[in-house]
Enzyme design. Structure first.
Site, PDB file in Angstrom:
ATOM      1  N   TRP A  10     -21.169  71.836  38.078  1.00  8.75           N
ATOM      2  CA  TRP A  10     -22.245  72.855  38.575  1.00  8.75           C
ATOM      3  C   TRP A  10     -21.674  72.622  39.831  1.00  8.75           C
ATOM      4  O   TRP A  10     -22.108  73.456  41.261  1.00  8.75           O
ATOM      5  CB  TRP A  10     -23.374  71.364  37.908  1.00  8.75           C
ATOM      6  CG  TRP A  10     -24.089  71.828  37.227  1.00  8.75           C
ATOM      7  CD1 TRP A  10     -23.830  72.951  35.937  1.00  8.75           C
ATOM      8  CD2 TRP A  10     -25.069  71.250  36.849  1.00  8.75           C
ATOM      9  NE1 TRP A  10     -24.453  72.040  35.249  1.00  8.75           N
ATOM     10  CE2 TRP A  10     -25.831  71.754  35.330  1.00  8.75           C
ATOM     11  CE3 TRP A  10     -26.440  70.718  38.014  1.00  8.75           C
ATOM     12  CZ2 TRP A  10     -27.039  71.703  35.385  1.00  8.75           C
ATOM     13  CZ3 TRP A  10     -27.752  70.565  36.779  1.00  8.75           C
ATOM     14  CH2 TRP A  10     -27.726  71.292  35.895  1.00  8.75           C
ATOM     15  N   LYS A  11     -20.346  71.922  40.767  1.00 10.53           N
ATOM     16  CA  LYS A  11     -19.919  71.493  42.040  1.00 10.53           C
ATOM     17  C   LYS A  11     -21.380  71.653  43.406  1.00 10.53           C
ATOM     18  O   LYS A  11     -21.640  70.552  42.631  1.00 10.53           O
ATOM     19  CB  LYS A  11     -18.912  72.986  42.574  1.00 10.53           C
ATOM     20  CG  LYS A  11     -17.830  73.545  41.128  1.00 10.53           C
ATOM     21  CD  LYS A  11     -17.256  74.458  41.376  1.00 10.53           C
ATOM     22  CE  LYS A  11     -16.050  74.337  40.510  1.00 10.53           C
ATOM     23  NZ  LYS A  11     -14.808  75.641  40.787  1.00 10.53           N
ATOM     24  N   HIS A  95     -10.047  67.521  40.537  1.00 12.21           N
ATOM     25  CA  HIS A  95     -10.568  69.012  40.609  1.00 12.21           C
ATOM     26  C   HIS A  95      -9.527  69.565  41.386  1.00 12.21           C
ATOM     27  O   HIS A  95      -9.568  69.239  42.626  1.00 12.21           O
ATOM     28  CB  HIS A  95     -11.651  69.304  40.883  1.00 12.21           C
ATOM     29  CG  HIS A  95     -11.656  70.561  40.057  1.00 12.21           C
ATOM     30  ND1 HIS A  95     -11.415  71.924  41.204  1.00 12.21           N
ATOM     31  CD2 HIS A  95     -12.594  71.585  38.664  1.00 12.21           C
ATOM     32  CE1 HIS A  95     -12.220  72.884  40.748  1.00 12.21           C
ATOM     33  NE2 HIS A  95     -12.898  72.800  39.465  1.00 12.21           N
ATOM     34  N   GLU A 167      -7.040  73.260  34.485  1.00 14.32           N
ATOM     35  CA  GLU A 167      -7.594  74.227  35.266  1.00 14.32           C
ATOM     36  C   GLU A 167      -6.340  74.830  35.869  1.00 14.32           C
ATOM     37  O   GLU A 167      -5.907  74.698  37.298  1.00 14.32           O
ATOM     38  CB  GLU A 167      -8.589  73.822  35.496  1.00 14.32           C
ATOM     39  CG  GLU A 167      -9.628  73.437  35.264  1.00 14.32           C
ATOM     40  CD  GLU A 167     -10.499  73.632  36.045  1.00 14.32           C
ATOM     41  OE1 GLU A 167     -12.202  74.118  35.528  1.00 14.32           O
ATOM     42  OE2 GLU A 167     -11.045  72.704  37.336  1.00 14.32           O
ATOM     43  N   GLY A 173     -12.896  80.708  39.491  1.00 10.45           N
ATOM     44  CA  GLY A 173     -13.681  81.674  40.319  1.00 10.45           C
ATOM     45  C   GLY A 173     -13.227  82.570  40.464  1.00 10.45           C
ATOM     46  O   GLY A 173     -13.443  83.655  41.341  1.00 10.45           O
ATOM     47  N   SER A 213     -12.653  80.552  35.011  1.00 11.31           N
ATOM     48  CA  SER A 213     -13.331  81.533  34.441  1.00 11.31           C
ATOM     49  C   SER A 213     -13.424  81.980  33.222  1.00 11.31           C
ATOM     50  O   SER A 213     -13.918  83.470  32.448  1.00 11.31           O
ATOM     51  CB  SER A 213     -12.392  82.863  34.930  1.00 11.31           C
ATOM     52  OG  SER A 213     -12.235  82.598  36.533  1.00 11.31           O
ATOM     53  N   GLY A 234     -17.428  76.360  35.797  1.00 18.39           N
ATOM     54  CA  GLY A 234     -17.935  76.524  36.758  1.00 18.39           C
ATOM     55  C   GLY A 234     -18.881  77.742  36.861  1.00 18.39           C
ATOM     56  O   GLY A 234     -20.237  76.805  37.160  1.00 18.39           O
ATOM     57  N   GLY A 235     -18.914  78.604  37.568  1.00 14.09           N
ATOM     58  CA  GLY A 235     -20.129  79.489  37.565  1.00 14.09           C
ATOM     59  C   GLY A 235     -20.785  79.590  36.395  1.00 14.09           C
ATOM     60  O   GLY A 235     -21.970  79.614  36.816  1.00 14.09           O
TER      61      GLY A 235
HETATM   62  P1  13P Z   1     -15.011  78.894  37.168  1.00  9.12           P
HETATM   63  O1  13P Z   1     -16.040  78.638  35.836  1.00  9.12           O
HETATM   64  O2  13P Z   1     -16.511  79.020  38.030  1.00  9.12           O
HETATM   65  O3  13P Z   1     -13.988  79.795  37.234  1.00  9.12           O
HETATM   66  O4  13P Z   1     -14.640  77.547  37.903  1.00  9.12           O
HETATM   67  C1  13P Z   1     -14.030  76.680  36.990  1.00  9.12           C
HETATM   68  C2  13P Z   1     -13.800  75.326  37.168  1.00  9.12           C
HETATM   69  O5  13P Z   1     -13.623  75.026  38.308  1.00  9.12           O
HETATM   70  C3  13P Z   1     -14.407  73.540  36.742  1.00  9.12           C
HETATM   71  O6  13P Z   1     -14.403  73.129  36.808  1.00  9.12           O
END
Ligand code: 13P
Length: 251
Positions: A10-11, A95, A167, A173, A213, A234-235
């Protein structure tokens, strides 16, 4: 057979109230999920509330970072033991946002990985190349250095308790996902490194997630590649429907 693992990173998003409403939205579909390990990684401030909310379900909780020391004068930091106390079972380490904005090196990630394992936390160790590194043909060199450096000195048992997340930084993102084949190639390469630093059993057993993504529309294709064992999201993990569909893509 490796069990897929899908984790939501969730950052720096979600207040406690927002986190609880997201968990409520996820529980109906994911509480009983046994085919995939589902992990939610909220910010520190929401860890306890989320851990309490998933008690009695098959959903696990993870943190997004930690310090390698057990305690001491490290203002603003949190230790592995403090995370365990909150019923955290996983912790994301290294990360690319931590490497980029907080200057974490492979050596730091390695210290954190060892400290997490010593506290019975499963580290999710992230690696990934920058766009210019991919474009200049350096992907394998960069990944090999990160994997060897971050996992240096781990025993076979410790490696088996570790998850690796590939990643590519250019895919985080940005809406630009690695193609299933591009991701598969790097995952297979990482398995080769695991074999070199340990053995075939470890290489075939460690789970390697893809992140960058991932969306409901591309998750299935990615997760069905032979060396991709789920994702770090992430998103698309911030909204119940898309995260549920991504998890279902790993069935
Ligand atoms: P996104 O899915 O938003 O691209 O982010 C990936 C991420 O950094 C998961 O740790």
């Amino acid at each position: 057979m490796r069990k897929p693992i899908v984790a939501g990173n969730w950052k720096m998003n979600k207040t406690v109230a927002d986190a609880l409403s997201l968990v409520e939205g996820l529980k109906r579909d994911l509480a009983e999920c046994k085919k995939v390990d589902v992990v939610l990684c909220p910010p520190f401030t929401a860890l306890k509330a989320v851990a309490d909310a998933v008690t009695g379900t098959h959903i696990d909780v993870g943190a997004q970072n930690m310090h390698w020391e057990k305690s001491g004068a490290f203002t603003g930091e949190v230790s592995a033991e403090m995370l365990r106390e909150l019923y955290c079972h996983y912790v994301i380490l290294g990360h690319s946002e931590r490497r980029q904005y907080f200057h974490e090196t492979d050596e730091i990630v390695n210290k954190k990985t060892k400290a997490a394992l010593a506290a019975n936390l499963h580290p999710i160790v992230c690696v990934g190349e920058l766009l210019e590194q991919r474009e200049s043909g350096k992907t394998e060199e960069v990944i090999e250095k990160q994997v060897r450096g971050s996992l240096a000195g781990l025993s076979s048992k410790e490696l088996l308790d570790t998850v690796v997340a590939y990643e590519p930084v250019w895919a985080i993102g940005t809406g630009k996902t690695a193609s299933p084949q591009q991701a598969q190639d790097v995952h297979a390469f990482i398995r080769g490194i695991l074999k070199a630093i340990s053995d075939e059993h470890v290489a075939q057993s460690v789970r390697i997630q893809y992140g960058g993504s991932v969306k409901a529309s591309n998750a299935k294709e990615l997760f069905h590649m032979p060396d991709i064992d789920g994702g770090l999201i992430g998103g698309a993990s911030l909204e119940p429907r898309s995260f549920i569909e991504i998890v279902q893509g790993a069935f």
